[in-house]
Design a protein around this motif. Sequence first.
Motif, PDB file in Angstrom:
ATOM      1  N   ALA A   1       0.776  -1.350   0.188  1.00 28.95           N
ATOM      2  CA  ALA A   1       0.174  -0.011   0.076  1.00 28.95           C
ATOM      3  C   ALA A   1       0.948   1.243  -0.024  1.00 28.95           C
ATOM      4  CB  ALA A   1      -0.763   0.197   1.148  1.00 28.95           C
ATOM      5  N   GLY A   2       1.846   1.284   0.805  1.00 33.45           N
ATOM      6  CA  GLY A   2       2.593   2.363   0.771  1.00 33.45           C
ATOM      7  C   GLY A   2       3.473   2.521  -0.720  1.00 33.45           C
ATOM      8  N   ARG A   3       4.184   1.518  -1.230  1.00 35.89           N
ATOM      9  CA  ARG A   3       4.585   1.697  -2.650  1.00 35.89           C
ATOM     10  C   ARG A   3       3.611   2.323  -3.506  1.00 35.89           C
ATOM     11  NH1 ARG A   3       8.760   0.818  -5.280  1.00 35.89           N
ATOM     12  NH2 ARG A   3       9.949  -0.597  -3.647  1.00 35.89           N
ATOM     13  N   ARG A   4       2.481   1.788  -3.405  1.00 34.50           N
ATOM     14  CA  ARG A   4       1.445   2.263  -4.513  1.00 34.50           C
ATOM     15  C   ARG A   4       1.137   3.599  -4.037  1.00 34.50           C
ATOM     16  NH1 ARG A   4      -4.396   2.317  -4.114  1.00 34.50           N
ATOM     17  NH2 ARG A   4      -5.120   2.419  -6.478  1.00 34.50           N
ATOM     18  N   LEU A   5       1.019   4.132  -2.971  1.00 29.92           N
ATOM     19  CA  LEU A   5       0.724   5.605  -2.607  1.00 29.92           C
ATOM     20  C   LEU A   5       1.676   6.361  -3.184  1.00 29.92           C
ATOM     21  CD1 LEU A   5      -0.909   7.538  -1.033  1.00 29.92           C
ATOM     22  CD2 LEU A   5       0.690   7.315   0.817  1.00 29.92           C
ATOM     23  N   ILE A   6       3.007   5.975  -2.578  1.00 30.73           N
ATOM     24  CA  ILE A   6       4.058   6.813  -3.211  1.00 30.73           C
ATOM     25  C   ILE A   6       4.084   6.862  -4.577  1.00 30.73           C
ATOM     26  CG2 ILE A   6       6.690   6.975  -3.187  1.00 30.73           C
ATOM     27  CD1 ILE A   6       6.535   5.954  -0.255  1.00 30.73           C
ATOM     28  N   THR A   7       4.230   6.075  -5.327  1.00 26.59           N
ATOM     29  CA  THR A   7       4.178   5.825  -6.742  1.00 26.59           C
ATOM     30  C   THR A   7       3.134   6.912  -7.430  1.00 26.59           C
ATOM     31  OG1 THR A   7       5.200   3.634  -6.808  1.00 26.59           O
ATOM     32  CG2 THR A   7       4.379   4.571  -8.821  1.00 26.59           C
ATOM     33  N   LEU A   8       1.791   6.561  -6.814  1.00 30.73           N
ATOM     34  CA  LEU A   8       0.693   7.257  -7.500  1.00 30.73           C
ATOM     35  C   LEU A   8       0.863   8.806  -7.239  1.00 30.73           C
ATOM     36  CD1 LEU A   8      -2.407   5.043  -6.632  1.00 30.73           C
ATOM     37  CD2 LEU A   8      -1.381   5.405  -8.935  1.00 30.73           C
ATOM     38  N   THR A   9       1.374   9.221  -5.976  1.00 30.53           N
ATOM     39  CA  THR A   9       1.566  10.668  -5.662  1.00 30.53           C
ATOM     40  C   THR A   9       2.693  11.290  -6.449  1.00 30.53           C
ATOM     41  OG1 THR A   9       0.761  10.023  -3.437  1.00 30.53           O
ATOM     42  CG2 THR A   9       1.962  12.050  -3.915  1.00 30.53           C
ATOM     43  N   LEU A  10       3.787  10.669  -6.560  1.00 32.48           N
ATOM     44  CA  LEU A  10       4.747  11.215  -7.469  1.00 32.48           C
ATOM     45  C   LEU A  10       4.645  11.411  -9.105  1.00 32.48           C
ATOM     46  CD1 LEU A  10       7.984   9.683  -6.115  1.00 32.48           C
ATOM     47  CD2 LEU A  10       7.166  11.930  -5.629  1.00 32.48           C
ATOM     48  N   GLU A  11       4.018  10.369  -9.676  1.00 31.98           N
ATOM     49  CA  GLU A  11       3.198  10.426 -10.746  1.00 31.98           C
ATOM     50  C   GLU A  11       2.243  11.509 -10.982  1.00 31.98           C
ATOM     51  OE1 GLU A  11       2.043   6.595 -11.940  1.00 31.98           O
ATOM     52  OE2 GLU A  11       3.977   5.682 -12.191  1.00 31.98           O
ATOM     53  N   ALA A  12       1.048  11.737 -10.135  1.00 28.08           N
ATOM     54  CA  ALA A  12       0.444  12.770  -9.937  1.00 28.08           C
ATOM     55  C   ALA A  12       0.957  14.153 -10.212  1.00 28.08           C
ATOM     56  CB  ALA A  12      -0.540  12.572  -8.983  1.00 28.08           C
ATOM     57  N   LEU A  13       2.007  14.184  -9.058  1.00 27.12           N
ATOM     58  CA  LEU A  13       2.690  15.578  -8.825  1.00 27.12           C
ATOM     59  C   LEU A  13       3.398  15.748 -10.186  1.00 27.12           C
ATOM     60  CD1 LEU A  13       3.865  15.418  -5.225  1.00 27.12           C
ATOM     61  CD2 LEU A  13       2.024  16.632  -6.191  1.00 27.12           C
ATOM     62  N   ALA A  14       4.122  14.757 -11.067  1.00 31.23           N
ATOM     63  CA  ALA A  14       4.955  15.135 -12.267  1.00 31.23           C
ATOM     64  C   ALA A  14       3.888  15.289 -13.375  1.00 31.23           C
ATOM     65  CB  ALA A  14       5.626  13.864 -12.427  1.00 31.23           C
ATOM     66  N   GLY A  15       2.653  15.168 -13.117  1.00 30.93           N
ATOM     67  CA  GLY A  15       1.634  15.468 -14.352  1.00 30.93           C
ATOM     68  C   GLY A  15       1.253  14.418 -15.061  1.00 30.93           C
ATOM     69  N   ARG A  16       1.461  13.095 -14.789  1.00 34.53           N
ATOM     70  CA  ARG A  16       1.352  11.903 -15.694  1.00 34.53           C
ATOM     71  C   ARG A  16       0.124  11.375 -15.197  1.00 34.53           C
ATOM     72  NH1 ARG A  16       7.481   9.477 -15.631  1.00 34.53           N
ATOM     73  NH2 ARG A  16       8.459  11.300 -16.754  1.00 34.53           N
ATOM     74  N   ARG A  17      -0.539  11.488 -14.283  1.00 34.31           N
ATOM     75  CA  ARG A  17      -1.835  11.124 -13.947  1.00 34.31           C
ATOM     76  C   ARG A  17      -2.691  12.101 -13.095  1.00 34.31           C
ATOM     77  NH1 ARG A  17      -2.543   5.907 -11.902  1.00 34.31           N
ATOM     78  NH2 ARG A  17      -0.658   5.278 -12.519  1.00 34.31           N
ATOM     79  N   PRO A  18      -3.964  12.132 -13.278  1.00 38.92           N
ATOM     80  CA  PRO A  18      -4.975  13.052 -12.566  1.00 38.92           C
ATOM     81  C   PRO A  18      -4.646  12.789 -11.129  1.00 38.92           C
ATOM     82  CG  PRO A  18      -6.074  11.507 -13.871  1.00 38.92           C
ATOM     83  CD  PRO A  18      -4.665  11.116 -14.022  1.00 38.92           C
ATOM     84  N   LEU A  19      -4.803  13.959 -10.292  1.00 37.48           N
ATOM     85  CA  LEU A  19      -4.738  14.045  -8.929  1.00 37.48           C
ATOM     86  C   LEU A  19      -5.945  13.313  -8.558  1.00 37.48           C
ATOM     87  CD1 LEU A  19      -3.527  17.473  -8.031  1.00 37.48           C
ATOM     88  CD2 LEU A  19      -2.344  15.486  -7.579  1.00 37.48           C
ATOM     89  N   ALA A  20      -7.204  13.289  -9.136  1.00 35.63           N
ATOM     90  CA  ALA A  20      -8.387  12.737  -8.545  1.00 35.63           C
ATOM     91  C   ALA A  20      -8.036  11.137  -8.262  1.00 35.63           C
ATOM     92  CB  ALA A  20      -9.396  12.820  -9.484  1.00 35.63           C
ATOM     93  N   GLN A  21      -7.187  10.908  -8.846  1.00 37.59           N
ATOM     94  CA  GLN A  21      -7.053   9.266  -8.513  1.00 37.59           C
ATOM     95  C   GLN A  21      -6.504   9.010  -6.945  1.00 37.59           C
ATOM     96  OE1 GLN A  21      -4.595   7.438 -11.683  1.00 37.59           O
ATOM     97  NE2 GLN A  21      -6.028   7.609 -13.228  1.00 37.59           N
ATOM     98  N   LEU A  22      -5.940  10.109  -6.362  1.00 37.02           N
ATOM     99  CA  LEU A  22      -5.413   9.968  -5.261  1.00 37.02           C
ATOM    100  C   LEU A  22      -6.578  10.079  -4.043  1.00 37.02           C
ATOM    101  CD1 LEU A  22      -2.453  11.997  -5.334  1.00 37.02           C
ATOM    102  CD2 LEU A  22      -2.288   9.617  -5.101  1.00 37.02           C
ATOM    103  N   GLN A  23      -7.709  10.702  -4.365  1.00 37.54           N
ATOM    104  CA  GLN A  23      -8.682  10.862  -3.444  1.00 37.54           C
ATOM    105  C   GLN A  23      -9.047   9.518  -2.723  1.00 37.54           C
ATOM    106  OE1 GLN A  23     -11.792  13.195  -5.153  1.00 37.54           O
ATOM    107  NE2 GLN A  23     -12.812  13.515  -3.419  1.00 37.54           N
ATOM    108  N   PRO A  24      -9.323   8.411  -3.348  1.00 35.36           N
ATOM    109  CA  PRO A  24      -9.999   7.380  -2.410  1.00 35.36           C
ATOM    110  C   PRO A  24      -8.774   6.893  -1.373  1.00 35.36           C
ATOM    111  CG  PRO A  24     -10.223   6.936  -4.700  1.00 35.36           C
ATOM    112  CD  PRO A  24      -9.351   8.203  -4.632  1.00 35.36           C
ATOM    113  N   ILE A  25      -7.399   7.077  -1.516  1.00 37.89           N
ATOM    114  CA  ILE A  25      -6.388   6.532  -0.618  1.00 37.89           C
ATOM    115  C   ILE A  25      -5.885   7.575   0.173  1.00 37.89           C
ATOM    116  CG2 ILE A  25      -5.837   4.507  -2.134  1.00 37.89           C
ATOM    117  CD1 ILE A  25      -3.461   6.342  -3.254  1.00 37.89           C
TER     118      ILE A  25
END
Length: 182
Positions: free
Chosen positions: A84-108
Amino acid sequence: MTASPSSAAAPAPAPSPLRLVVVPTPQPPLQDGRVPVRLVHPGLSAPRPAHRPGPRPRPAYAARDDDFGPAWSARAELPDARDAGRRLITLTLEALAGRRPLAQLQPITSLGVFAALSGGRRPRWCAEGTSPLVVGPVHVCEPVDGVAEVTAVARRGGRAHAVAARLEGIDGRWRCTALQVG
């Protein structure tokens, strides 16, 4: 040669006597089931208990159908904290880099973390450049049942950056309640 009286060292002043200062303790008043005890002055309110981070104690009664709202989960009810921590960190960094929408972080993430990510500025090292983001090994510490603190080192363009998060078990899944990207 004799020393003159004016050059002699002056005697040290006598130390002031010690005095006792009573400091009220930041604890709630003691309650005894037999005799009510009031330790607070009539004009003063009772001090607030100290803040204790982490999950709140679970109620001793069984949950009823009319109970609602988020429920704290024990470690046995939660998935692996490292994944769960690896998934959170990867998703967060990709969202901050602009490679995925920030809305995908809302559920976690909690509302406060998501609001900070949405309204805050993005780290320059994360938002600029095209080199890939590489997340190193994720380290997990579980200080309390149902709480995990994860850390990792993210590398991009030959530079290393620390990432830390606090995950709390809520409703049978991990939710990020604090996040620091360095």
